[in-house]
Write a protein that holds these residues in place. Sequence first.
Motif, PDB file in Angstrom:
ATOM      1  N   CYS A 101      42.902  35.794  40.663  1.00 17.06           N
ATOM      2  CA  CYS A 101      43.685  35.445  39.548  1.00 17.06           C
ATOM      3  C   CYS A 101      42.846  34.528  38.667  1.00 17.06           C
ATOM      4  CB  CYS A 101      45.060  34.990  39.547  1.00 17.06           C
ATOM      5  SG  CYS A 101      46.286  36.136  40.480  1.00 17.06           S
ATOM      6  N   SER A 131      47.009  40.230  39.993  1.00 19.76           N
ATOM      7  CA  SER A 131      45.548  40.122  40.390  1.00 19.76           C
ATOM      8  C   SER A 131      44.781  41.432  40.004  1.00 19.76           C
ATOM      9  CB  SER A 131      45.233  39.980  41.797  1.00 19.76           C
ATOM     10  OG  SER A 131      46.275  38.936  42.205  1.00 19.76           O
ATOM     11  N   TYR A 169      41.385  44.534  42.232  1.00 20.69           N
ATOM     12  CA  TYR A 169      42.346  43.394  42.698  1.00 20.69           C
ATOM     13  C   TYR A 169      41.388  42.217  42.966  1.00 20.69           C
ATOM     14  CZ  TYR A 169      46.158  47.052  42.770  1.00 20.69           C
ATOM     15  OH  TYR A 169      47.134  48.033  42.400  1.00 20.69           O
TER      16      TYR A 169
END
Length: 542
Positions: free
Chosen positions: A217, A491, A214
């Motif tokens: 973004c 993400s 993760y």
Amino acid sequence: MAPPSAIDAQAASDTQAAAFVEGLSINGVRARRSKAPAISSAIAAHGSSDMFKSPGYGKPKAKRWDHILTEESKARKPSPLKQAAALLGTPGLISLGGGLPSSTVFPFDQIEMKVPSPPHFSEAETRDHGTLVRAGKHDAAEGKSIYDIHIALNYGQAVGSPQLLRFVTEHTEIVHHPPYQDWQCALTVGSTSALDMALRMFAGRGDYLMTEEYTFCSALETIAPLGIKALGIKMDAQGLLPSHMDHILSTWSESERGARKPYLLYTVPSGQNPTGATQSAQRRRDLYTVARKHDIYILEDEPYYFLQMQPYTGPNAPDVPPPSTHEEFLDALAPSLLSMDTDGRVMRLDSFSKVIAPGTRSGWITASAQIVERFVRHSEVSTQNPSGLSQLVLFKLLDETWGHSGYLDWLIWLRLEYTRRRDNLVYACERYLPREVASWNPPAAGMFHWIQVDWRRHQLVEKGKSILEVEEKIWRAGVDRGVLSAKGSWSRAETDPGEDMFFRTTFAAAGAEDVTEAIRRFGDALRAEFGLNPGLNEKNGT
């Protein structure tokens, strides 16, 4: 009379490096500056970290990285206009060569701002007792400062103004003490732009970029148009797992993967976005060991490094005493990857966005001289240099008003401020979120709180709905109740949705009461979606 930080020094050539005693502390800054080359008051003056840092006698020199530079990066040539601009400070020279406008047509005569007076940093204290700081158009010529509107608002060098570059170079040495000789800094227009430049320097279409499973973004949105593929490395509560990265690299098959073995890692070691995870000192050492084993170059993105907080003790336990000295504060920070980099295999991305203000669009990179030179060649034909207004404001605040001591005082104050904000959000989670389906770890740094939700207990699972469909249903239920969170899937480094579900919340912007109310609403949404009794935690006093 010039401010105390604008120290007069014996003039020296732009390329001359002073003979410095090894290492730098806050108390040694004044002596260091007295021996350094004088900063020119010319427009677009040349600057280099070599003018302001220790020579690093006895330290190794960085490795060369020609083998991973892209053809685009290798093809960049120095800008002749920027090189010519470095001559503008030559005595008696009349310039007809550059398109630099005269400052007589700049519609600014002076800039005034009120800033906190250490150690009184709160908004109320600043309003009532702050320090008025002024920048005039011709302060340098009048002997009032070494930086002014006349200099800052004209064109500059891509490495940044020498005035602000000096401060960030000294700050980098005070905090990180890079353990190789030829490190340098260059100013940037923020870490997002710096990352874009770095990726174009190091990775081509079809290459893999390793990162946390993760990740940020905007990093994913940056690599996609460049044709770079994200390779997610598994994480735990301390962030990226070096053992998983080692396994992937040790078993890599170019024929199966359709790409050469990865050689570039992007990581956010402190207060990672979105998970809030912070790598321990040992985790960072293990990561660096794996990087050396496989010859990996590391992009260390650290916007949250100085938002490392006090340990979380819970609502009914006494707080851990805060650092009482600058030394205690610096010792409490997890060591950076830069601080253990003997090979020059780390490009560290620093930013003022999270510790001063994001609208400054200013930061800096630290890397080996070879890499900084390539980065500057890119900057010359893209961003050119950070905003002159931002550089001037930051210089007036950090160098002339606060100094390194005041800046560390500010960072300590931020540490405690974010600790209070983090604690308030975690208290609210403990009070309002149903533990039957929600779990979390209090973050040790950054702005984000990562909440895991046991989505398999949702009624839609029995109806064959996917994890992404359940995530959307829960997220929408929160929005309908007046709380906006970020989906974990946004993400996700790779295209598969993963096996677990997360939601990212932040304690950075909203006030304490609003954060508590938002978590209560999110708890109500979870209870409604999972068919749980309303207000169970509050009813039981947990």
